[in-house]
Design a protein around this motif. Structure first.
Motif, PDB file in Angstrom:
ATOM      1  N   ILE A   1     -71.039 -85.048 -36.471  1.00  0.00           N
ATOM      2  CA  ILE A   1     -70.156 -84.468 -37.471  1.00  0.00           C
ATOM      3  C   ILE A   1     -70.964 -84.098 -38.710  1.00  0.00           C
ATOM      4  CG2 ILE A   1     -67.975 -85.497 -36.785  1.00  0.00           C
ATOM      5  CD1 ILE A   1     -68.500 -87.828 -38.514  1.00  0.00           C
ATOM      6  N   PHE A   2     -70.474 -83.089 -39.419  1.00  0.00           N
ATOM      7  CA  PHE A   2     -71.169 -82.653 -40.626  1.00  0.00           C
ATOM      8  C   PHE A   2     -70.495 -83.303 -41.827  1.00  0.00           C
ATOM      9  CE2 PHE A   2     -73.147 -80.246 -43.867  1.00  0.00           C
ATOM     10  CZ  PHE A   2     -74.338 -79.789 -43.307  1.00  0.00           C
ATOM     11  N   VAL A   3     -71.300 -84.015 -42.610  1.00  0.00           N
ATOM     12  CA  VAL A   3     -70.782 -84.778 -43.747  1.00  0.00           C
ATOM     13  C   VAL A   3     -71.431 -84.283 -45.036  1.00  0.00           C
ATOM     14  CG1 VAL A   3     -70.595 -87.063 -44.798  1.00  0.00           C
ATOM     15  CG2 VAL A   3     -70.392 -86.807 -42.312  1.00  0.00           C
ATOM     16  N   THR A   4     -70.582 -83.960 -46.014  1.00  0.00           N
ATOM     17  CA  THR A   4     -71.047 -83.561 -47.338  1.00  0.00           C
ATOM     18  C   THR A   4     -70.511 -84.542 -48.368  1.00  0.00           C
ATOM     19  OG1 THR A   4     -71.049 -81.221 -46.720  1.00  0.00           O
ATOM     20  CG2 THR A   4     -71.082 -81.727 -49.070  1.00  0.00           C
ATOM     21  N   GLU A   5     -71.405 -85.170 -49.104  1.00  0.00           N
ATOM     22  CA  GLU A   5     -71.001 -86.086 -50.159  1.00  0.00           C
ATOM     23  C   GLU A   5     -70.647 -85.293 -51.409  1.00  0.00           C
ATOM     24  OE1 GLU A   5     -72.808 -89.772 -52.841  1.00  0.00           O
ATOM     25  OE2 GLU A   5     -73.888 -89.075 -51.060  1.00  0.00           O
ATOM     26  N   ILE A   6     -69.494 -85.589 -51.983  1.00  0.00           N
ATOM     27  CA  ILE A   6     -69.013 -84.912 -53.184  1.00  0.00           C
ATOM     28  C   ILE A   6     -69.229 -85.849 -54.373  1.00  0.00           C
ATOM     29  CG2 ILE A   6     -67.062 -83.751 -54.255  1.00  0.00           C
ATOM     30  CD1 ILE A   6     -68.055 -82.523 -51.566  1.00  0.00           C
ATOM     31  N   PRO A   7     -70.143 -85.512 -55.280  1.00  0.00           N
ATOM     32  CA  PRO A   7     -70.434 -86.420 -56.392  1.00  0.00           C
ATOM     33  C   PRO A   7     -69.208 -86.647 -57.280  1.00  0.00           C
ATOM     34  CG  PRO A   7     -72.141 -84.746 -56.172  1.00  0.00           C
ATOM     35  CD  PRO A   7     -71.014 -84.330 -55.279  1.00  0.00           C
ATOM     36  N   ALA A   8     -68.929 -87.897 -57.579  1.00  0.00           N
ATOM     37  CA  ALA A   8     -67.847 -88.269 -58.503  1.00  0.00           C
ATOM     38  C   ALA A   8     -68.488 -88.629 -59.825  1.00  0.00           C
ATOM     39  CB  ALA A   8     -67.038 -89.420 -57.927  1.00  0.00           C
ATOM     40  N   THR A   9     -68.850 -87.610 -60.602  1.00  0.00           N
ATOM     41  CA  THR A   9     -69.605 -87.817 -61.842  1.00  0.00           C
ATOM     42  C   THR A   9     -68.717 -87.826 -63.077  1.00  0.00           C
ATOM     43  OG1 THR A   9     -70.050 -85.433 -61.865  1.00  0.00           O
ATOM     44  CG2 THR A   9     -71.745 -86.865 -60.933  1.00  0.00           C
TER      45      THR A   9
ATOM     46  N   GLY B   1     -74.435 -76.271 -42.504  1.00  0.00           N
ATOM     47  CA  GLY B   1     -73.019 -76.571 -42.661  1.00  0.00           C
ATOM     48  C   GLY B   1     -72.226 -76.126 -41.458  1.00  0.00           C
ATOM     49  N   PRO B   2     -70.893 -76.250 -41.528  1.00  0.00           N
ATOM     50  CA  PRO B   2     -70.050 -75.842 -40.408  1.00  0.00           C
ATOM     51  C   PRO B   2     -70.015 -74.325 -40.259  1.00  0.00           C
ATOM     52  CG  PRO B   2     -68.697 -76.502 -42.280  1.00  0.00           C
ATOM     53  CD  PRO B   2     -70.110 -76.845 -42.638  1.00  0.00           C
ATOM     54  N   MET B   3     -69.848 -73.877 -39.016  1.00  0.00           N
ATOM     55  CA  MET B   3     -69.624 -72.466 -38.695  1.00  0.00           C
ATOM     56  C   MET B   3     -68.125 -72.326 -38.455  1.00  0.00           C
ATOM     57  SD  MET B   3     -72.864 -71.516 -38.754  1.00  0.00           S
ATOM     58  CE  MET B   3     -72.773 -69.837 -38.173  1.00  0.00           C
TER      59      MET B   3
ATOM     60  N   GLY C   1     -67.145 -96.098 -50.100  1.00  0.00           N
ATOM     61  CA  GLY C   1     -66.231 -95.561 -51.104  1.00  0.00           C
ATOM     62  C   GLY C   1     -66.572 -94.171 -51.589  1.00  0.00           C
ATOM     63  N   ARG C   2     -67.580 -93.534 -50.996  1.00  0.00           N
ATOM     64  CA  ARG C   2     -67.965 -92.199 -51.453  1.00  0.00           C
ATOM     65  C   ARG C   2     -66.910 -91.156 -51.078  1.00  0.00           C
ATOM     66  NH1 ARG C   2     -74.513 -92.191 -50.243  1.00  0.00           N
ATOM     67  NH2 ARG C   2     -74.778 -94.439 -50.488  1.00  0.00           N
ATOM     68  N   PHE C   3     -66.879 -90.084 -51.854  1.00  0.00           N
ATOM     69  CA  PHE C   3     -65.991 -88.967 -51.583  1.00  0.00           C
ATOM     70  C   PHE C   3     -66.731 -87.963 -50.707  1.00  0.00           C
ATOM     71  CE2 PHE C   3     -64.074 -90.985 -55.174  1.00  0.00           C
ATOM     72  CZ  PHE C   3     -62.712 -90.785 -55.002  1.00  0.00           C
ATOM     73  N   LEU C   4     -66.085 -87.561 -49.613  1.00  0.00           N
ATOM     74  CA  LEU C   4     -66.769 -86.780 -48.587  1.00  0.00           C
ATOM     75  C   LEU C   4     -65.889 -85.640 -48.092  1.00  0.00           C
ATOM     76  CD1 LEU C   4     -67.907 -89.849 -46.440  1.00  0.00           C
ATOM     77  CD2 LEU C   4     -69.309 -88.665 -48.136  1.00  0.00           C
ATOM     78  N   MET C   5     -66.533 -84.541 -47.667  1.00  0.00           N
ATOM     79  CA  MET C   5     -65.895 -83.502 -46.873  1.00  0.00           C
ATOM     80  C   MET C   5     -66.570 -83.514 -45.513  1.00  0.00           C
ATOM     81  SD  MET C   5     -64.781 -79.581 -47.661  1.00  0.00           S
ATOM     82  CE  MET C   5     -66.363 -78.925 -48.159  1.00  0.00           C
ATOM     83  N   ILE C   6     -65.761 -83.565 -44.441  1.00  0.00           N
ATOM     84  CA  ILE C   6     -66.280 -83.805 -43.099  1.00  0.00           C
ATOM     85  C   ILE C   6     -65.749 -82.740 -42.141  1.00  0.00           C
ATOM     86  CG2 ILE C   6     -66.371 -85.443 -41.181  1.00  0.00           C
ATOM     87  CD1 ILE C   6     -66.085 -87.706 -43.182  1.00  0.00           C
ATOM     88  N   ALA C   7     -66.638 -82.235 -41.286  1.00  0.00           N
ATOM     89  CA  ALA C   7     -66.270 -81.261 -40.261  1.00  0.00           C
ATOM     90  C   ALA C   7     -66.699 -81.804 -38.904  1.00  0.00           C
ATOM     91  CB  ALA C   7     -66.953 -79.921 -40.528  1.00  0.00           C
ATOM     92  N   GLY C   8     -65.821 -81.696 -37.908  1.00  0.00           N
ATOM     93  CA  GLY C   8     -66.191 -82.173 -36.590  1.00  0.00           C
ATOM     94  C   GLY C   8     -65.092 -81.942 -35.571  1.00  0.00           C
ATOM     95  N   ASP C   9     -65.402 -82.201 -34.325  1.00  0.00           N
ATOM     96  CA  ASP C   9     -64.430 -82.124 -33.247  1.00  0.00           C
ATOM     97  C   ASP C   9     -63.310 -83.138 -33.504  1.00  0.00           C
ATOM     98  OD1 ASP C   9     -63.972 -81.086 -30.351  1.00  0.00           O
ATOM     99  OD2 ASP C   9     -63.757 -83.271 -30.184  1.00  0.00           O
ATOM    100  N   GLU C  10     -62.087 -82.804 -33.085  1.00  0.00           N
ATOM    101  CA  GLU C  10     -60.952 -83.689 -33.351  1.00  0.00           C
ATOM    102  C   GLU C  10     -61.192 -85.103 -32.843  1.00  0.00           C
ATOM    103  OE1 GLU C  10     -56.246 -84.294 -32.126  1.00  0.00           O
ATOM    104  OE2 GLU C  10     -57.244 -82.381 -31.686  1.00  0.00           O
ATOM    105  N   ALA C  11     -61.708 -85.231 -31.646  1.00  0.00           N
ATOM    106  CA  ALA C  11     -61.879 -86.569 -31.066  1.00  0.00           C
ATOM    107  C   ALA C  11     -62.797 -87.430 -31.908  1.00  0.00           C
ATOM    108  CB  ALA C  11     -62.415 -86.459 -29.641  1.00  0.00           C
ATOM    109  N   VAL C  12     -63.862 -86.855 -32.448  1.00  0.00           N
ATOM    110  CA  VAL C  12     -64.790 -87.646 -33.232  1.00  0.00           C
ATOM    111  C   VAL C  12     -64.224 -87.936 -34.623  1.00  0.00           C
ATOM    112  CG1 VAL C  12     -66.180 -85.762 -34.205  1.00  0.00           C
ATOM    113  CG2 VAL C  12     -67.261 -87.936 -33.713  1.00  0.00           C
ATOM    114  N   LEU C  13     -63.443 -87.005 -35.183  1.00  0.00           N
ATOM    115  CA  LEU C  13     -62.809 -87.282 -36.471  1.00  0.00           C
ATOM    116  C   LEU C  13     -61.824 -88.436 -36.355  1.00  0.00           C
ATOM    117  CD1 LEU C  13     -62.094 -83.687 -37.869  1.00  0.00           C
ATOM    118  CD2 LEU C  13     -63.982 -85.224 -38.468  1.00  0.00           C
TER     119      LEU C  13
END
Length: 327
Positions: free
Chosen positions: A62-70, A303-305, A21-33
């Motif tokens: 894939i690069f995953v960043t957790e976005i804190p829901a504080t 992070g992503p380039m 249930g965490r909030f995330l921003m994700i970067a990756g190749d289309e196939a893996v997303l």
């Protein structure tokens, strides 16, 4: 309490985070997303990264960043060209907005040209990146963004996460740009856009592609505009000498003076060291290429380039990071 995730992961690890249930921003190749489950995430296509071990190209991780829901739960939605101007207005009174835009789409152009005039711009923090793809697929495979709540992939809209923060915290956006305006010719373009054929060079109308060829210009150097002391880059994507056209990664504006960046040591042109622990960061694909970053580190930021960086405005050949500070 463990620090939020901000790293390259496997699909299985990312799926576990999504399922929690965490909030995330994700970067990756289309196939893996497309292998990820639905959940509280936004994403964009890119296969280039700066990982903890150095720069790499991967279609598996894939690069995953957790976005804190504080505070209140973040909200996720698409914006199109009819309502993008409200993206900052819709942001939380205290917090920040994450945005991912597909490269070279109409909404990419709109954001680049119109964002400085959006209501609440520079008052409410907005940060993010331009989704792209593998350079070998350029022109064949469209960059996409993803609303993970619906597993909706889109190449024409921007995906946004509005993130509220408690009164005890605030968002801080930093821009790292070592390019500075050189002392060469003053360049002004007759039209705003992502490409140009003509250019006023010190007031004289000139074929811009021919000008670059005659001057043996190093097109790894961006055009730089001085916005009240802040250097903003516009990077050259390609020169088509036969068509007489020069394409850019961000638009040039018809009311702005540009000069080529001062000569740079590309090996030393990046490597930001943040003053505050970053929640997320991105760097430009051109820095990855011109600085030869595959297998090399570029400082402590990961992070992503990307095909463009967003720190309020659209930027090129910069490094951007977001941190959460105590008020």
């Amino acid at each position: 309490m463990n620090a939020p995730t901000n790293r390259l992961t496997t699909v299985d690890e990312a799926a576990t985070l999504i399922a929690s249930g965490r909030f995330l921003m994700i970067a990756g190749d289309e196939a893996v997303l497309r292998r990820l489950p639905a959940g509280n995430w936004i994403g964009g296509t890119i296969p280039y990264f700066m990982g903890e071990e150095g720069g790499l190209v991967t279609s598996e991780r894939i690069f995953v960043t957790e976005i804190p829901a504080t505070a209140e739960a973040p909200t996720i939605r698409f914006y199109d060209i009819t309502d993008l101007e409200h993206v900052c207005e819709d942001g939380p009174a205290n917090g920040f907005t994450l945005i991912i835009i597909p490269a070279f789409s109409p909404i990419h152009s709109l954001y680049a040209r119109k964002a400085p005039g959006f209501p609440d711009m520079f008052i409410k923090p907005v940060v993010g990146w331009i989704a792209g793809g593998h350079l070998a697929d350029f022109g064949r495979v469209a960059p996409l963004v993803v609303d993970g709540t619906k597993l909706a992939f889109d190449g024409e809209r921007a995906v946004v996460m509005h993130v509220p923060l408690p009164d005890s915290e605030y968002a801080r956006i930093e821009i790292f740009n070592r390019m500075t305006q050189g002392d060469g010719d003053c360049l002004r373009f007759p039209e705003t856009g992502f490409s140009a054929t003509r250019c006023l060079v010190n007031g004289v109308e000139t074929d811009f592609a021919a000008y670059l060829a005659t001057r043996h210009a190093d097109i790894r150097l961006p055009l730089v505009a001085d916005y009240g002391g802040a250097s903003v880059n516009v990077s050259i994507k390609a020169v088509d000498a036969q068509a007489g056209r020069v394409d850019f990664y961000a638009p040039v504006f018809d009311d702005v003076d540009y000069r080529f960046a001062a000569p740079a040591d590309f090996g030393a042109a990046i490597g930001a060291e943040p003053d505050h622990p970053p929640l997320w960061s991105c760097n430009c694909i051109l820095n990855y290429l011109y600085c030869g970053l595959e297998g090399r580190r570029s400082g402590s930021l990961v992070g992503p380039m990307t095909f463009g960086e967003i720190a309020y405005l659209l930027l090129n050949q910069t490094q951007v990071y977001l941190s959460i500070e105590q008020a």
